[in-house]
Design an enzyme around this catalytic site. Structure first.
Site, short mmCIF file in Angstrom:
data_model
loop_
_atom_site.label_atom_id
_atom_site.label_comp_id
_atom_site.label_asym_id
_atom_site.label_seq_id
_atom_site.Cartn_x
_atom_site.Cartn_y
_atom_site.Cartn_z
N GLY A 11 -13.24 6.25 -8.01
CA GLY A 11 -12.80 5.21 -8.94
C GLY A 11 -13.93 4.32 -9.41
O GLY A 11 -15.09 4.47 -9.04
N VAL B 62 -14.61 0.06 -10.97
CA VAL B 62 -14.74 -1.30 -10.46
C VAL B 62 -13.35 -1.92 -10.24
O VAL B 62 -12.46 -1.77 -11.07
CB VAL B 62 -15.52 -2.17 -11.47
N ALA C 146 -3.64 -0.87 -7.72
CA ALA C 146 -4.72 0.10 -7.93
C ALA C 146 -4.86 0.99 -6.70
O ALA C 146 -4.53 0.59 -5.57
CB ALA C 146 -6.04 -0.63 -8.18
N ILE C 147 -5.35 2.20 -6.93
CA ILE C 147 -5.57 3.16 -5.84
C ILE C 147 -7.00 3.71 -5.95
O ILE C 147 -7.44 4.08 -7.04
CB ILE C 147 -4.55 4.32 -5.91
N GLY C 148 -7.67 3.74 -4.83
CA GLY C 148 -9.00 4.35 -4.75
C GLY C 148 -9.18 4.89 -3.35
O GLY C 148 -9.08 4.15 -2.37
N ALA D 6 -4.42 -1.39 -3.49
CA ALA D 6 -4.45 -2.84 -3.59
C ALA D 6 -3.29 -3.27 -4.48
O ALA D 6 -3.27 -2.96 -5.67
CB ALA D 6 -5.78 -3.32 -4.17
N CYS E 269 -11.04 -1.24 -13.11
CA CYS E 269 -10.95 0.23 -13.06
C CYS E 269 -11.53 0.87 -14.33
O CYS E 269 -11.23 2.04 -14.63
CB CYS E 269 -9.51 0.68 -12.83
#
Length: 219
Positions: free
Chosen positions: A77, A79, A142-144, A163, A179
């Site tokens: 991912g 930022v 968000a996912i990373g 998050a 992102c």
């Protein structure tokens, strides 16, 4: 699926990163079962492996003056921002127990978030070509993820995670292009509901939904 939950409260980003590495190694060596870490971070901007510098809008000195730490990390991912009022979840799961399906794992994380939000009356969903959980055209989670190859066990062991903006101060997202997505904004549970949300209750629902989504797949 059995997993232990660690509620770490407000936890510095670098310490959490080191803790993940230690736990992933222990899981790989068979000394520990699957873990779910739930925590908040102080103000931190992380740059994943796919980050582009143009998505960091200001100079490093500016972020330091604002009390925001910049960290380059090993997840996928671009930022993203972490800070108080945001629930961060780090599932450290051995995917060899469920067919080692990395793509499916990402979709399942999204499902956990979508189900959690629904329990609070927020209708979230997916957005084609993007990861995370969305409310219309604004991103609420968000996912990373990093997929760590096991040395002693077959299959990946996951680290990093999601998050979820609960009571997050969304102004901090204006310091970056979240992102790397310029077209769409961000939101929080507080913004959607018009009132603060109890973080402990959100954690309870995340745990319950993680059991629901991963339960049958990781037996």
């Amino acid at each position: 699926m059995d997993f232990a939950v660690q509620r770490l409260g407000m936890f510095p980003y670098m310490e959490a990163w080191d803790k993940q590495k230690e736990l992933v190694q222990a899981i790989d060596q068979g000394r520990l079962g699957n873990q779910l870490l739930l925590l908040e971070h102080p103000h931190t901007i992380t740059l994943g492996r796919g980050s582009h510098q143009e998505n960091i809008i200001f100079s490093p000195d500016y972020y330091q003056q604002q009390g925001v730490q910049l960290v380059e990390i090993d997840r996928g991912g671009d930022v993203t921002y972490h800070g108080p009022g945001q629930l961060v979840g780090y599932p450290l799961f051995h995917l060899g127990e469920r067919g080692n399906n990395a793509h499916g794992y990402l979709r399942d994380l999204e499902e956990v978030l979508i189900r959690t939000l629904k329990r609070f009356g927020i209708e979230a969903g997916r957005k084609e070509a993007y990861t995370g959980a969305w409310v219309g055209d604004v991103k609420i989670a968000a996912i990373g993820v990093k997929f760590n190859r096991g040395r002693n066990r077959r299959g990946y062991i996951t680290s990093h995670g999601f998050a979820l903006n609960v009571n997050t101060d969304l102004r901090y997202f204006q310091m970056i292009v979240p992102c790397g997505i310029k077209e769409y904004g961000v939101t929080s549970m507080q913004e959607q509901l018009g009132k603060p949300v109890d973080m402990n209750e959100v954690m309870e629902q995340v745990i319950a939904c993680t059991h629901e989504v991963f339960g049958d797949k990781m037996k």
